[in-house]
Design a protein around this motif. Sequence first.
Motif, short mmCIF file in Angstrom:
data_model
loop_
_atom_site.label_atom_id
_atom_site.label_comp_id
_atom_site.label_asym_id
_atom_site.label_seq_id
_atom_site.Cartn_x
_atom_site.Cartn_y
_atom_site.Cartn_z
N LYS A 12 -38.47 -59.10 -37.03
CA LYS A 12 -38.74 -59.41 -35.62
C LYS A 12 -37.46 -59.37 -34.81
O LYS A 12 -37.42 -58.83 -33.69
CB LYS A 12 -39.39 -60.78 -35.52
N ARG A 47 -36.37 -55.76 -34.28
CA ARG A 47 -37.16 -55.10 -33.24
C ARG A 47 -36.70 -55.54 -31.85
O ARG A 47 -36.65 -54.75 -30.91
CB ARG A 47 -38.64 -55.41 -33.43
N LEU A 48 -36.34 -56.83 -31.73
CA LEU A 48 -35.82 -57.33 -30.45
C LEU A 48 -34.50 -56.66 -30.10
O LEU A 48 -34.30 -56.22 -28.96
CB LEU A 48 -35.63 -58.85 -30.51
N ASP A 107 -33.45 -53.82 -31.00
CA ASP A 107 -33.75 -52.44 -30.63
C ASP A 107 -34.25 -52.38 -29.19
O ASP A 107 -33.78 -51.57 -28.38
CB ASP A 107 -34.80 -51.88 -31.59
N ARG A 108 -35.16 -53.27 -28.85
CA ARG A 108 -35.74 -53.29 -27.51
C ARG A 108 -34.67 -53.59 -26.46
O ARG A 108 -34.72 -53.08 -25.34
CB ARG A 108 -36.85 -54.33 -27.45
N LEU A 109 -33.67 -54.41 -26.82
CA LEU A 109 -32.61 -54.76 -25.89
C LEU A 109 -31.49 -53.73 -25.85
O LEU A 109 -30.56 -53.84 -25.06
CB LEU A 109 -32.02 -56.12 -26.27
N PRO A 117 -30.14 -49.94 -31.93
CA PRO A 117 -31.23 -48.97 -32.11
C PRO A 117 -31.26 -48.46 -33.55
O PRO A 117 -30.22 -48.36 -34.21
CB PRO A 117 -30.87 -47.85 -31.13
N ARG A 148 -39.27 -47.63 -38.05
CA ARG A 148 -37.83 -47.62 -37.79
C ARG A 148 -37.06 -47.54 -39.10
O ARG A 148 -37.39 -48.23 -40.06
CB ARG A 148 -37.42 -48.90 -37.04
#
Length: 289
Positions: free
Chosen positions: A26, A29-30, A32-34, A38, A49
């Motif tokens: 989790k 993924r955060l 990556d989103r921020l 990546p 991913r």
Amino acid sequence: MTEDEAVDDELLTIGAFAARARLSAKALRLYDRLGLLPPAQVDEASGYRYYRAEQIERARLVALLRRLDMPLARIAEVVEAPDGATAADRLAAYWADVEVRMAEQRTLAEYLRGRLSGRSSQMYGKYEIETVDVPEQVVISETRHVLAGELPTWIEASLGRLEEAARGCGGVTAAPFVVYHADVSMESDGPAESCVPVADEAAARAWAEKHGRTREAKVSVLPAQRLAYTRITKAQVAHPQILAAFEAVEEWIAREGLEQAGPCREVYFADWEAARAQDPVCDVAFPVR
């Protein structure tokens, strides 16, 4: 194959990478989103991913920096630094900002505790009040209606402009100061007046004639006066804790049987940028008679 299954020696699934980085999927993924971490590759069909082993150190660093409550933009500056020394310098700069903020909040909490507990007189006793006689001064100034949240930025900008203008007015002759003609708070906008004492009155009047309309600039000749003041640190300048210093001076004036002879002011005698949180930088003062 699921997203948590191993792939090969080159790429790691998010589950395998999370286990090696000691982070949750989790969290990855955060990140990556921020845009902080990546994946090395994303499968177009499944959306899975995949990461490389060399990304583990960056993942752990991002997690540690987030534990410092570092804003995302500052984290990006650290992890994207060209070398370790630069990254360390950027972290040091952030932590210096944190320490200044913590010192300000500590002072604010102390002020509020005194207010809430009715210990105002005890709180005022922490301030040493003195008087000083100030000679007549020629002053160039800017006046503006400004709320407390906008005040620090405006003071810095206006005093910078005035000190630059002072070069053409014979130079600065004394510490710059800010006069509060009415209350400046989150609801009240003053006005406040930034002032710089200068040597050449004629040059100052020429400057005021040229710039007066654009910035409410003017030149004044202030008579000699006596100030009652207390010296405060950089951390104590923040609003509203600076109010305790003003109140302490006001209480002292009344106790000494003196009379306020003009609006209150802050006199800035130190290099603000170079000063640390606990360094004296400002005199909180009232003209008295």
